[in-house]
Motif scaffolding. Sequence first.
Motif, PDB file in Angstrom:
ATOM      1  N   GLU A  13      -2.750  -1.734 -13.580  1.00  0.00           N
ATOM      2  CA  GLU A  13      -2.843  -2.959 -12.782  1.00  0.00           C
ATOM      3  C   GLU A  13      -2.054  -2.828 -11.481  1.00  0.00           C
ATOM      4  N   VAL A  14      -0.863  -2.237 -11.572  1.00  0.00           N
ATOM      5  CA  VAL A  14      -0.045  -2.021 -10.373  1.00  0.00           C
ATOM      6  C   VAL A  14      -0.760  -1.079  -9.426  1.00  0.00           C
ATOM      7  N   LEU A  15      -1.303  -0.010  -9.961  1.00  0.00           N
ATOM      8  CA  LEU A  15      -2.038   0.960  -9.139  1.00  0.00           C
ATOM      9  C   LEU A  15      -3.229   0.298  -8.449  1.00  0.00           C
ATOM     10  N   GLU A  16      -3.932  -0.562  -9.155  1.00  0.00           N
ATOM     11  CA  GLU A  16      -5.068  -1.281  -8.575  1.00  0.00           C
ATOM     12  C   GLU A  16      -4.624  -2.193  -7.429  1.00  0.00           C
ATOM     13  N   ARG A  17      -3.508  -2.888  -7.617  1.00  0.00           N
ATOM     14  CA  ARG A  17      -2.968  -3.769  -6.566  1.00  0.00           C
ATOM     15  C   ARG A  17      -2.572  -2.954  -5.330  1.00  0.00           C
ATOM     16  N   LEU A  18      -1.930  -1.814  -5.566  1.00  0.00           N
ATOM     17  CA  LEU A  18      -1.523  -0.959  -4.445  1.00  0.00           C
ATOM     18  C   LEU A  18      -2.739  -0.413  -3.700  1.00  0.00           C
ATOM     19  N   ASN A  19      -3.763  -0.013  -4.441  1.00  0.00           N
ATOM     20  CA  ASN A  19      -5.001   0.447  -3.807  1.00  0.00           C
ATOM     21  C   ASN A  19      -5.606  -0.660  -2.947  1.00  0.00           C
ATOM     22  N   TYR A  20      -5.592  -1.878  -3.451  1.00  0.00           N
ATOM     23  CA  TYR A  20      -6.138  -3.022  -2.715  1.00  0.00           C
ATOM     24  C   TYR A  20      -5.390  -3.218  -1.400  1.00  0.00           C
ATOM     25  N   VAL A  21      -4.054  -3.121  -1.463  1.00  0.00           N
ATOM     26  CA  VAL A  21      -3.235  -3.292  -0.260  1.00  0.00           C
ATOM     27  C   VAL A  21      -3.575  -2.220   0.770  1.00  0.00           C
ATOM     28  N   VAL A  22      -3.678  -0.979   0.330  1.00  0.00           N
ATOM     29  CA  VAL A  22      -3.970   0.121   1.253  1.00  0.00           C
ATOM     30  C   VAL A  22      -5.354  -0.042   1.871  1.00  0.00           C
ATOM     31  N   GLU A  23      -6.332  -0.424   1.064  1.00  0.00           N
ATOM     32  CA  GLU A  23      -7.707  -0.533   1.539  1.00  0.00           C
ATOM     33  C   GLU A  23      -7.935  -1.742   2.449  1.00  0.00           C
ATOM     34  N   THR A  24      -7.290  -2.873   2.152  1.00  0.00           N
ATOM     35  CA  THR A  24      -7.592  -4.107   2.881  1.00  0.00           C
ATOM     36  C   THR A  24      -6.478  -4.577   3.818  1.00  0.00           C
ATOM     37  N   SER A  31      -2.253 -12.741   1.070  1.00  0.00           N
ATOM     38  CA  SER A  31      -1.222 -12.630   2.110  1.00  0.00           C
ATOM     39  C   SER A  31      -1.279 -11.241   2.757  1.00  0.00           C
ATOM     40  N   VAL A  32      -0.984 -11.207   4.040  1.00  0.00           N
ATOM     41  CA  VAL A  32      -1.064  -9.970   4.808  1.00  0.00           C
ATOM     42  C   VAL A  32       0.128  -9.077   4.481  1.00  0.00           C
ATOM     43  N   ALA A  33      -0.159  -7.793   4.244  1.00  0.00           N
ATOM     44  CA  ALA A  33       0.900  -6.811   3.987  1.00  0.00           C
ATOM     45  C   ALA A  33       1.421  -6.292   5.320  1.00  0.00           C
ATOM     46  N   SER A  34       2.721  -6.097   5.400  1.00  0.00           N
ATOM     47  CA  SER A  34       3.301  -5.523   6.612  1.00  0.00           C
ATOM     48  C   SER A  34       2.925  -4.040   6.682  1.00  0.00           C
ATOM     49  N   PRO A  35       2.968  -3.464   7.880  1.00  0.00           N
ATOM     50  CA  PRO A  35       2.685  -2.025   7.987  1.00  0.00           C
ATOM     51  C   PRO A  35       3.597  -1.196   7.070  1.00  0.00           C
ATOM     52  N   GLU A  36       4.850  -1.601   6.928  1.00  0.00           N
ATOM     53  CA  GLU A  36       5.770  -0.870   6.054  1.00  0.00           C
ATOM     54  C   GLU A  36       5.333  -0.984   4.589  1.00  0.00           C
ATOM     55  N   GLN A  37       4.885  -2.164   4.161  1.00  0.00           N
ATOM     56  CA  GLN A  37       4.417  -2.343   2.788  1.00  0.00           C
ATOM     57  C   GLN A  37       3.186  -1.494   2.524  1.00  0.00           C
ATOM     58  N   ARG A  38       2.283  -1.464   3.495  1.00  0.00           N
ATOM     59  CA  ARG A  38       1.062  -0.674   3.347  1.00  0.00           C
ATOM     60  C   ARG A  38       1.397   0.815   3.268  1.00  0.00           C
ATOM     61  N   ASP A  39       2.305   1.278   4.116  1.00  0.00           N
ATOM     62  CA  ASP A  39       2.728   2.683   4.079  1.00  0.00           C
ATOM     63  C   ASP A  39       3.390   3.025   2.752  1.00  0.00           C
ATOM     64  N   ASN A  40       4.258   2.143   2.278  1.00  0.00           N
ATOM     65  CA  ASN A  40       4.929   2.385   1.003  1.00  0.00           C
ATOM     66  C   ASN A  40       3.935   2.407  -0.155  1.00  0.00           C
ATOM     67  N   ALA A  41       2.944   1.523  -0.107  1.00  0.00           N
ATOM     68  CA  ALA A  41       1.918   1.501  -1.146  1.00  0.00           C
ATOM     69  C   ALA A  41       1.147   2.810  -1.150  1.00  0.00           C
ATOM     70  N   MET A  42       0.797   3.311   0.032  1.00  0.00           N
ATOM     71  CA  MET A  42       0.057   4.566   0.121  1.00  0.00           C
ATOM     72  C   MET A  42       0.894   5.723  -0.423  1.00  0.00           C
ATOM     73  N   GLN A  43       2.171   5.743  -0.091  1.00  0.00           N
ATOM     74  CA  GLN A  43       3.039   6.803  -0.593  1.00  0.00           C
ATOM     75  C   GLN A  43       3.157   6.745  -2.114  1.00  0.00           C
ATOM     76  N   ALA A  44       3.260   5.548  -2.671  1.00  0.00           N
ATOM     77  CA  ALA A  44       3.353   5.399  -4.122  1.00  0.00           C
ATOM     78  C   ALA A  44       2.074   5.872  -4.802  1.00  0.00           C
ATOM     79  N   ILE A  45       0.926   5.556  -4.211  1.00  0.00           N
ATOM     80  CA  ILE A  45      -0.355   5.996  -4.768  1.00  0.00           C
ATOM     81  C   ILE A  45      -0.450   7.516  -4.729  1.00  0.00           C
ATOM     82  N   MET A  46      -0.073   8.111  -3.606  1.00  0.00           N
ATOM     83  CA  MET A  46      -0.140   9.569  -3.488  1.00  0.00           C
ATOM     84  C   MET A  46       0.810  10.244  -4.485  1.00  0.00           C
ATOM     85  N   LEU A  47       1.977   9.680  -4.682  1.00  0.00           N
ATOM     86  CA  LEU A  47       2.926  10.220  -5.648  1.00  0.00           C
ATOM     87  C   LEU A  47       2.349  10.119  -7.054  1.00  0.00           C
TER      88      LEU A  47
END
Length: 94
Positions: A13-24, A31-47
Amino acid sequence: MDTEQLLSSMTPEVLERLNYVVETGKWPDGSVASPEQRDNAMQAIMLYQSRHNTSPQHMTVGAGGDITFKSKQELKRDFSGEGETIAKVKLSDK
């Protein structure tokens, strides 16, 4: 939080939420994600993918941290369903 704690706390579920943030660029609540939140989400997904992705898609991070690219031929085969018969339909010439 260290890397192992982060990975162990990432449920599907967490992974799905992070994917959603990165994609949208938005959180699932709209609510809009900040550029830092989006970058952190992408890094977490890649890890996460670097540890758990045993069947990577085109241009993903595979298990072991390797970035995986599929050739055009592999992608065409994957998308064409080569070797898989789903249904055969005969069209009449009326």
